[in-house]
Motif scaffolding. Structure first.
Motif, PDB file in Angstrom:
ATOM      1  N   PRO A 166      24.745  39.887  16.498  1.00 45.90           N
ATOM      2  CA  PRO A 166      26.110  39.899  15.970  1.00 45.90           C
ATOM      3  C   PRO A 166      26.472  38.537  15.377  1.00 45.90           C
ATOM      4  N   GLY A 167      26.722  38.517  14.077  1.00 42.71           N
ATOM      5  CA  GLY A 167      27.122  37.280  13.433  1.00 42.71           C
ATOM      6  C   GLY A 167      26.016  36.276  13.231  1.00 42.71           C
ATOM      7  N   LEU A 168      24.745  36.663  13.339  1.00 39.53           N
ATOM      8  CA  LEU A 168      23.627  35.739  13.172  1.00 39.53           C
ATOM      9  C   LEU A 168      22.673  36.251  12.095  1.00 39.53           C
TER      10      LEU A 168
ATOM     11  N   HIS B 170      25.791  39.328   1.684  1.00 42.07           N
ATOM     12  CA  HIS B 170      26.018  40.716   1.279  1.00 42.07           C
ATOM     13  C   HIS B 170      25.073  41.614   2.069  1.00 42.07           C
ATOM     14  N   GLY B 171      25.623  42.633   2.734  1.00 36.06           N
ATOM     15  CA  GLY B 171      24.793  43.528   3.527  1.00 36.06           C
ATOM     16  C   GLY B 171      25.321  44.939   3.542  1.00 36.06           C
ATOM     17  N   ALA B 172      24.823  45.735   4.502  1.00 31.12           N
ATOM     18  CA  ALA B 172      25.172  47.151   4.577  1.00 31.12           C
ATOM     19  C   ALA B 172      26.658  47.369   4.812  1.00 31.12           C
ATOM     20  N   LEU B 173      27.344  46.386   5.426  1.00 30.85           N
ATOM     21  CA  LEU B 173      28.771  46.538   5.718  1.00 30.85           C
ATOM     22  C   LEU B 173      29.651  45.747   4.757  1.00 30.85           C
ATOM     23  N   GLY B 174      29.105  45.349   3.611  1.00 35.33           N
ATOM     24  CA  GLY B 174      29.891  44.614   2.639  1.00 35.33           C
ATOM     25  C   GLY B 174      29.559  43.137   2.623  1.00 35.33           C
ATOM     26  N   ALA B 175      30.456  42.330   2.051  1.00 36.41           N
ATOM     27  CA  ALA B 175      30.219  40.902   1.874  1.00 36.41           C
ATOM     28  C   ALA B 175      31.181  40.088   2.722  1.00 36.41           C
ATOM     29  N   GLU B 176      30.693  38.936   3.193  1.00 36.23           N
ATOM     30  CA  GLU B 176      31.538  38.009   3.928  1.00 36.23           C
ATOM     31  C   GLU B 176      30.949  36.604   3.830  1.00 36.23           C
ATOM     32  N   GLU B 177      31.807  35.618   3.881  1.00 33.82           N
ATOM     33  CA  GLU B 177      31.364  34.240   3.729  1.00 33.82           C
ATOM     34  C   GLU B 177      30.772  33.729   5.038  1.00 33.82           C
ATOM     35  N   ALA B 178      29.646  33.037   4.940  1.00 32.71           N
ATOM     36  CA  ALA B 178      29.043  32.425   6.123  1.00 32.71           C
ATOM     37  C   ALA B 178      29.953  31.309   6.628  1.00 32.71           C
ATOM     38  N   LEU B 179      30.096  31.221   7.947  1.00 35.24           N
ATOM     39  CA  LEU B 179      30.985  30.227   8.546  1.00 35.24           C
ATOM     40  C   LEU B 179      30.289  28.887   8.739  1.00 35.24           C
TER      41      LEU B 179
ATOM     42  N   ALA C 198       7.844  23.067   7.378  1.00 35.20           N
ATOM     43  CA  ALA C 198       8.011  24.017   8.479  1.00 35.20           C
ATOM     44  C   ALA C 198       9.102  23.532   9.436  1.00 35.20           C
ATOM     45  N   PRO C 199       9.824  24.501  10.050  1.00 31.83           N
ATOM     46  CA  PRO C 199       9.609  25.947   9.908  1.00 31.83           C
ATOM     47  C   PRO C 199      10.313  26.579   8.715  1.00 31.83           C
ATOM     48  N   ASP C 200      11.083  25.798   7.963  1.00 30.07           N
ATOM     49  CA  ASP C 200      11.772  26.332   6.779  1.00 30.07           C
ATOM     50  C   ASP C 200      12.625  27.546   7.139  1.00 30.07           C
ATOM     51  N   LEU C 201      13.464  27.381   8.148  1.00 29.25           N
ATOM     52  CA  LEU C 201      14.332  28.472   8.592  1.00 29.25           C
ATOM     53  C   LEU C 201      15.776  28.000   8.667  1.00 29.25           C
ATOM     54  N   ALA C 202      16.691  28.932   8.431  1.00 33.77           N
ATOM     55  CA  ALA C 202      18.118  28.665   8.560  1.00 33.77           C
ATOM     56  C   ALA C 202      18.767  29.813   9.309  1.00 33.77           C
ATOM     57  N   VAL C 203      19.711  29.484  10.171  1.00 34.58           N
ATOM     58  CA  VAL C 203      20.496  30.486  10.884  1.00 34.58           C
ATOM     59  C   VAL C 203      21.943  30.349  10.438  1.00 34.58           C
ATOM     60  N   LEU C 204      22.461  31.391   9.810  1.00 36.47           N
ATOM     61  CA  LEU C 204      23.841  31.405   9.335  1.00 36.47           C
ATOM     62  C   LEU C 204      24.702  32.158  10.328  1.00 36.47           C
ATOM     63  N   CYS C 205      25.912  31.650  10.552  1.00 31.04           N
ATOM     64  CA  CYS C 205      26.884  32.346  11.405  1.00 31.04           C
ATOM     65  C   CYS C 205      27.925  33.027  10.526  1.00 31.04           C
ATOM     66  N   THR C 206      28.169  34.307  10.812  1.00 25.20           N
ATOM     67  CA  THR C 206      29.191  35.071  10.096  1.00 25.20           C
ATOM     68  C   THR C 206      30.129  35.675  11.140  1.00 25.20           C
ATOM     69  N   PRO C 207      31.266  36.228  10.727  1.00 22.87           N
ATOM     70  CA  PRO C 207      32.106  36.921  11.695  1.00 22.87           C
ATOM     71  C   PRO C 207      31.309  38.010  12.415  1.00 22.87           C
TER      72      PRO C 207
END
Length: 308
Positions: free
Chosen positions: A31-33, A50-59, A77-86
Motif C-alpha cells: 500500500p503506497g509503495l 499512473h496505474g490501474a486505479l488512476g494517477a496520483e503524485e508521488a509524495l 547498483a542497485p539502481d532502485l527507487a521506492v516511491l511513496c504514494t497515498p
C-alpha cells in the motif's frame, strides 16, 4: 488503457515528470509503495504515478544509491527507487519471490512503453531468459527490452512472483536483451512480506508427469479450450486462490503454465483437484484422465477415485 482484475499488468505503473514526459515503469509492492529504477526518476521530480486505479503524485522517493557516482553510462547498483504514494485500499500489489531465478529461466516483464502498435503509453511485455551474472547485475537474453520497460517487474513462471526488476537494454539502437536487478538487491531496499511457502517437493517433482498426460488429451489442443479449462478450475476455487497462468498459443507451453500455477497455488492440492475435475468434465473417457486421478491421489491423498 483498460487493465482487468487478474491481469499480470495490474500492479504495474508508469511514471511521468512535471512536464508530463514519460519516464519509465514501476510496480506496487505494498500500500503506497512503488518500486522503479533510480535512474528512471533521478533529477525528474515531481513524479506522477499512473496505474490501474488512476494517477496520483508521488509524495517522496528514496533512491539507492541517491545519485550516480560519476559520468558512467549506467546508474550503479542497485539502481532502485521506492516511491511513496497515498495508501489506497484495493490496489493490486506484486508479491516478491523467496528465491532467485535459476539460470535458463524464462521471465516475463510487465511494464509500459510507447513502442506498441497503439498510440501513447501502453501496457507492454517481454519474455526474457536469465543468462547469468553480469557485473553487479544479471544478464537477460532472447527478448526485446524497449525503452520504457526500465523499472518493470520480472515474474517467474507458474507463481507469478517477482524475481527481479528490468534495469536496461544492452543496445539503445537494437533493444535485444539487457540486464535485471536481482531479487536479493530488491529485497535489500524494500521491506515487504515474503511470498507464501513454496510447493512441497513431492508435488513439484511431478510437474512433468502432469503436463505429459494433459498434452495427450486432444480436447486440450485448442487454445480456447485451455482457457475454458482455467475458467472451470477457478470456478471451483475461492476467488483469492484462483490461478492466473500466462496464456500461450503453443499447447505444451500453455499446459506447463497451467500446471505450474496449480502447483504454486496457496493450496496446491485443491488446485490440482479442481484441475482433474475440470479435465474429467472435458474429456472424461480418456485414459490420461484416469492417470491424472492417480497422480492426484499419490500427491495429495484422497481426492477423486482411482477409477476415473
Amino acid at each position: 488503457m483498460a487493465i482487468r482484475a487478474g491481469d499480470p499488468h495490474a500492479p504495474a505503473v508508469w511514471l511521468v515528470d512535471g512536464s508530463a514526459t514519460f519516464l519509465g515503469s514501476g510496480f506496487y509492492v505494498g500500500p503506497g509503495l512503488v518500486v522503479t529504477c533510480a535512474h528512471v526518476v533521478h533529477d525528474r521530480w515531481p513524479v506522477t504515478v499512473h496505474g490501474a486505479l488512476g494517477a496520483e503524485e508521488a509524495l517522496s522517493a528514496t533512491l539507492s544509491p541517491p545519485r550516480p557516482a560519476g559520468p558512467e553510462k549506467y546508474y550503479p547498483a542497485p539502481d532502485l527507487a521506492v516511491l511513496c504514494t497515498p495508501a489506497r485500499g484495493g490496489r493490486p500489489v506484486a508479491v516478491l519471490a523467496t528465491e532467485e531465478a535459476p539460470l535458463g529461466t524464462q521471465l516475463s516483464a510487465y511494464g509500459f512503453t510507447t513502442a506498441t502498435a497503439s498510440p501513447g503509453v501502453q501496457p507492454d511485455s517481454a519474455l526474457l531468459t536469465v543468462e547469468g551474472p553480469s557485473g553487479t547485475f544479471v544478464r537477460l537474453a532472447n527478448g526485446w527490452i524497449h525503452k520504457g520497460l526500465s523499472g518493470s517487474m520480472l515474474l517467474e513462471p507458474g507463481s507469478g512472483h517477482v524475481v527481479g526488476v528490468v534495469k536496461a537494454t544492452e543496445d539503445d539502437d537494437a533493444p535485444v536483451g539487457g540486464w535485471m536487478i536481482p531479487l536479493g538487491q530488491l529485497r535489500g531496499v524494500v521491506d515487504v512480506p515474503p511470498a507464501p511457502p513454496s510447493t512441497p517437493s513431492r508435488l513439484v517433482g511431478g510437474r512433468r508427469q502432469w503436463v505429459e498426460r494433459l498434452y495427450r488429451i486432444p480436447e486440450l489442443d485448442g487454445e480456447q479450450a485451455r482457457h475454458a479449462l482455467v475458467r472451470w478450475i477457478n470456478e471451483k476455487l475461492p476467488v483469492e486462490r484462483g490461478i492466473r497462468p500466462r496464456g500461450d498459443s503453443h499447447a505444451l507451453l500453455h499446459l506447463n503454465e497451467i500446471v505450474g500455477a496449480c502447483l504454486d497455488n496457496l493450496d496446491p492440492c485443491a488446485a490440482l483437484g479442481a484441475l482433474v475435475e475440470a479435465v474429467r468434465q472435458l474429456a472424461g473417457g480418456h485414459q490420461a484422465v484416469a492417470e491424472l486421478t492417480v497422480l492426484l491421489n499419490r500427491s495429495c491423498g484422497g481426492g477423486a477415485d482411482d477409477t476415473a
